[in-house]
Design an enzyme around this catalytic site. Structure first.
Site, PDB file in Angstrom:
ATOM      1  N   GLY A  18       0.779  -1.225   0.000  1.00  0.00           N
ATOM      2  CA  GLY A  18       0.000   0.000   0.000  1.00  0.00           C
ATOM      3  C   GLY A  18       0.808   1.271   0.000  1.00  0.00           C
ATOM      4  O   GLY A  18       0.253   2.354  -0.157  1.00  0.00           O
ATOM      5  N   LYS A  22       7.645   3.419  -4.719  1.00  0.00           N
ATOM      6  CA  LYS A  22       8.019   2.129  -5.298  1.00  0.00           C
ATOM      7  C   LYS A  22       9.349   2.247  -6.041  1.00  0.00           C
ATOM      8  O   LYS A  22       9.397   2.721  -7.176  1.00  0.00           O
ATOM      9  CB  LYS A  22       6.932   1.655  -6.249  1.00  0.00           C
ATOM     10  CG  LYS A  22       5.588   1.405  -5.560  1.00  0.00           C
ATOM     11  CD  LYS A  22       4.553   0.919  -6.551  1.00  0.00           C
ATOM     12  CE  LYS A  22       3.226   0.683  -5.850  1.00  0.00           C
ATOM     13  NZ  LYS A  22       3.305  -0.350  -4.810  1.00  0.00           N
ATOM     14  N   HIS A 132      13.601  15.403   1.029  1.00  0.00           N
ATOM     15  CA  HIS A 132      12.982  15.762   2.305  1.00  0.00           C
ATOM     16  C   HIS A 132      13.816  15.382   3.529  1.00  0.00           C
ATOM     17  O   HIS A 132      13.560  15.899   4.615  1.00  0.00           O
ATOM     18  CB  HIS A 132      11.613  15.095   2.446  1.00  0.00           C
ATOM     19  CG  HIS A 132      10.581  15.582   1.482  1.00  0.00           C
ATOM     20  ND1 HIS A 132      10.313  16.919   1.301  1.00  0.00           N
ATOM     21  CD2 HIS A 132       9.747  14.921   0.633  1.00  0.00           C
ATOM     22  CE1 HIS A 132       9.369  17.058   0.385  1.00  0.00           C
ATOM     23  NE2 HIS A 132       9.011  15.862  -0.036  1.00  0.00           N
ATOM     24  N   ASP A 167       9.839  18.966  -8.448  1.00  0.00           N
ATOM     25  CA  ASP A 167       8.923  18.048  -7.771  1.00  0.00           C
ATOM     26  C   ASP A 167       7.708  18.852  -7.313  1.00  0.00           C
ATOM     27  O   ASP A 167       7.795  20.048  -7.061  1.00  0.00           O
ATOM     28  CB  ASP A 167       9.679  17.474  -6.560  1.00  0.00           C
ATOM     29  CG  ASP A 167       9.005  16.275  -5.923  1.00  0.00           C
ATOM     30  OD1 ASP A 167       7.921  16.456  -5.356  1.00  0.00           O
ATOM     31  OD2 ASP A 167       9.584  15.176  -5.961  1.00  0.00           O
ATOM     32  N   HIS A 169       6.369  18.678  -4.485  1.00  0.00           N
ATOM     33  CA  HIS A 169       6.574  18.999  -3.082  1.00  0.00           C
ATOM     34  C   HIS A 169       7.796  19.902  -2.902  1.00  0.00           C
ATOM     35  O   HIS A 169       8.792  19.755  -3.617  1.00  0.00           O
ATOM     36  CB  HIS A 169       6.751  17.721  -2.260  1.00  0.00           C
ATOM     37  CG  HIS A 169       5.576  16.803  -2.323  1.00  0.00           C
ATOM     38  ND1 HIS A 169       5.453  15.818  -3.277  1.00  0.00           N
ATOM     39  CD2 HIS A 169       4.465  16.733  -1.557  1.00  0.00           C
ATOM     40  CE1 HIS A 169       4.311  15.173  -3.094  1.00  0.00           C
ATOM     41  NE2 HIS A 169       3.699  15.716  -2.062  1.00  0.00           N
ATOM     42  N   ASP A 255       6.120  13.650  -9.778  1.00  0.00           N
ATOM     43  CA  ASP A 255       4.777  13.775  -9.205  1.00  0.00           C
ATOM     44  C   ASP A 255       4.122  15.095  -9.585  1.00  0.00           C
ATOM     45  O   ASP A 255       2.971  15.346  -9.222  1.00  0.00           O
ATOM     46  CB  ASP A 255       4.798  13.598  -7.682  1.00  0.00           C
ATOM     47  CG  ASP A 255       5.904  14.385  -7.003  1.00  0.00           C
ATOM     48  OD1 ASP A 255       6.563  15.188  -7.678  1.00  0.00           O
ATOM     49  OD2 ASP A 255       6.114  14.190  -5.791  1.00  0.00           O
ATOM     50  N   ARG A 261      -0.498   9.810  -8.749  1.00  0.00           N
ATOM     51  CA  ARG A 261      -1.299   9.221  -7.675  1.00  0.00           C
ATOM     52  C   ARG A 261      -1.403  10.136  -6.454  1.00  0.00           C
ATOM     53  O   ARG A 261      -2.420  10.142  -5.757  1.00  0.00           O
ATOM     54  CB  ARG A 261      -0.670   7.886  -7.283  1.00  0.00           C
ATOM     55  CG  ARG A 261      -1.387   7.104  -6.197  1.00  0.00           C
ATOM     56  CD  ARG A 261      -0.702   5.753  -6.034  1.00  0.00           C
ATOM     57  NE  ARG A 261      -1.103   5.097  -4.800  1.00  0.00           N
ATOM     58  CZ  ARG A 261      -0.564   3.989  -4.326  1.00  0.00           C
ATOM     59  NH1 ARG A 261       0.419   3.412  -5.014  1.00  0.00           N
ATOM     60  NH2 ARG A 261      -0.961   3.459  -3.201  1.00  0.00           N
TER      61      ARG A 261
END
Length: 431
Positions: A18, A22, A132, A167, A169, A255, A261
């Site tokens: 979950g 990945k 991060h 990115d 973020h 992302d 996602r």
């Protein structure tokens, strides 16, 4: 001259059922790079494992020692440390955690070293870009900050280094590490407002000698190619003219693509790659890294396409057959189509923010040039991979095949990119 760093074990690591992060996506991107024939135009290197002593150039000794020691079998003995180092559902303890950190960091530091030596103009490490991680804690799926360590390596040779983050973020870990120095400028274009990590406002510009050397462009949902390029290109052009870096590090988190996602931007592969192409045009030593990206088929598309951009090679729209071919159905095309989502970034907001950043950059003082003491150097890359290891037309050995086993729990189903077993999904934060 382009050097490409890849280790065939990096796709073996598994964050857990979950979990959206990945490492398998790196192997998928590598497969496309091989089957598009891009490997023929690059020098391919296998990164060596970075030692703990090197990691402590930035990270604290006790944190690195903890990462070395903790395993899924003994993590219950480290309850206090798990809390202290922010190891939770987003940053889990998994099999081979420390080796995973050693591998992705080895590629980034090896690339930096090769740029310093003048043996390459561009170095690529799609496994890197974990922006991060903090000095003494994990954060947002990141454990060791390979970017900070690579920049420290570049600073042993270059007077000034520029870090760019596309990115979705905010690149908070890198910004925080260099927030009070004028030798590193950080520039981040990211989603802001009730979104992880919650930092990176336009007023966050650095402190002390680093004041005005942190550049943040906060964005809202739905930004498209045209809007993104209307701010990225003029701001980066101004930074390159003003700061005049000796080397550039570009974090290419995928992302920020449409349909991610965990993301909420609306960039196409072309819009994302336009940033890479633009920074390449300055002909400054360039370290290109991966980062976030959680719709794995699009991450692989993105990084293969951007490898082609760096090589000045246009890739065919039809994806070549490869071992993950079924992931790219039903159309099996390289490029993705952005959605019709609303762009909440108004022209006025974009222009006002751009003007504010330009005013800050116009008042930028000339950076200092003193070089700090050169830290201990180590060999960070191995010999060029044998042609049989990089040539998809040549049969691989059984030993090599054993190292390329995908975790049996990795699973692809329709539009979800989910795992075989359904469990509670971690908080939606990421690199």
């Amino acid at each position: 001259r382009i050097a490409y760093f890849y280790h065939d074990e990096v796709g073996n690591f598994y964050y857990g059922a979950g979990h959206p992060m990945k490492p398998h996506r790196i192997r998928m991107a590598h497969s496309l790079i091989l089957n598009y024939g891009l490997y023929k135009q690059m020098e391919i290197y296998r990164p060596l494992l970075v030692e703990d002593e090197t990691m402590t150039m930035f990270h604290s000794d006790d944190y690195v020692h903890f990462l070395q020691s903790v395993t899924p079998d003994n993590f219950n003995d480290y309850n206090r440390e798990l809390q202290r180092y922010n190891m939770d559902v987003d940053c889990p303890v998994f099999d081979g955690l420390f080796k995973f950190c050693q591998l992705y960091t080895g590629g980034s530091m090896g690339g930096a070293r090769k740029l310093n030596q003048g043996n390459a103009d561009i170095c690529i490490n799609w496994a890197g870009g974990l922006h991060h991680a903090k000095k003494s804690e994990a954060s947002g799926f990141c454990y060791i900050n390979d970017i900070v360590l690579a920049i420290l390596e570049l600073l042993t040779y270059h007077q000034r280094v520029l870090y760019i983050d596309i990115d979705i973020h905010h690149g908070d870990g890198v910004e925080e590490a260099f927030y009070n120095t004028d030798r590193v400028m950080t520039a981040s274009f990211h989603k802001y407002g009730e979104y992880f990590p919650g930092t990176g406002g336009v007023k966050d510009i650095g402190v002390n000698s680093g004041k005005k050397y942190s550049v943040n462009f906060p964005l809202m949902d739905g930004i498209d190619d045209q809007s993104y390029q209307s701010i990225f290109k003029p701001i980066m052009k101004k930074i390159m003219e003003t700061f005049q870096p000796g080397a550039v590090v570009l974090q290419c988190g995928a992302d920020s693509l449409a349909g991610d996602r965990l993301g909420c931007f609306n960039l196409s592969l072309k819009g994302h790659a336009a940033c890479v192409e633009f920074m390449k045009s300055f002909n400054v030593p360039l370290l290109v890294l991966g980062g976030g990206g959680y719709t794995v088929r699009n991450v692989a598309r993105c990084w293969a396409n951007e490898t082609g951009v760096l090589l000045d090679k246009k890739l065919s729209e039809e994806i070549p057959y490869n071992e993950y071919y079924e992931y790219y159905g039903p159309d099996f095309n390289l490029h993705i189509t952005p959605s019709n989502m609303e762009n909440h970034n108004t022209k006025k907001y974009m222009e006002d923010t751009k003007i504010e950043l330009f005013e800050c950059l116009n008042s930028l003082p000339k950076p200092s040039v003193q070089i700090k003491q050169t830290p201990h150097r180590i060999d960070l890359e191995s010999k060029i991979m044998d042609s049989k290891e990089s040539n998809p037309d040549v049969r691989i050995t059984q030993e090599m095949a054993d190292k390329m086993v995908t975790d049996s729990r990795e699973f692809y189903e329709d539009e979800k990119d989910q795992d075989k077993e359904t469990t509670k999904v971690p908080m939606q934060i990421s690199t």
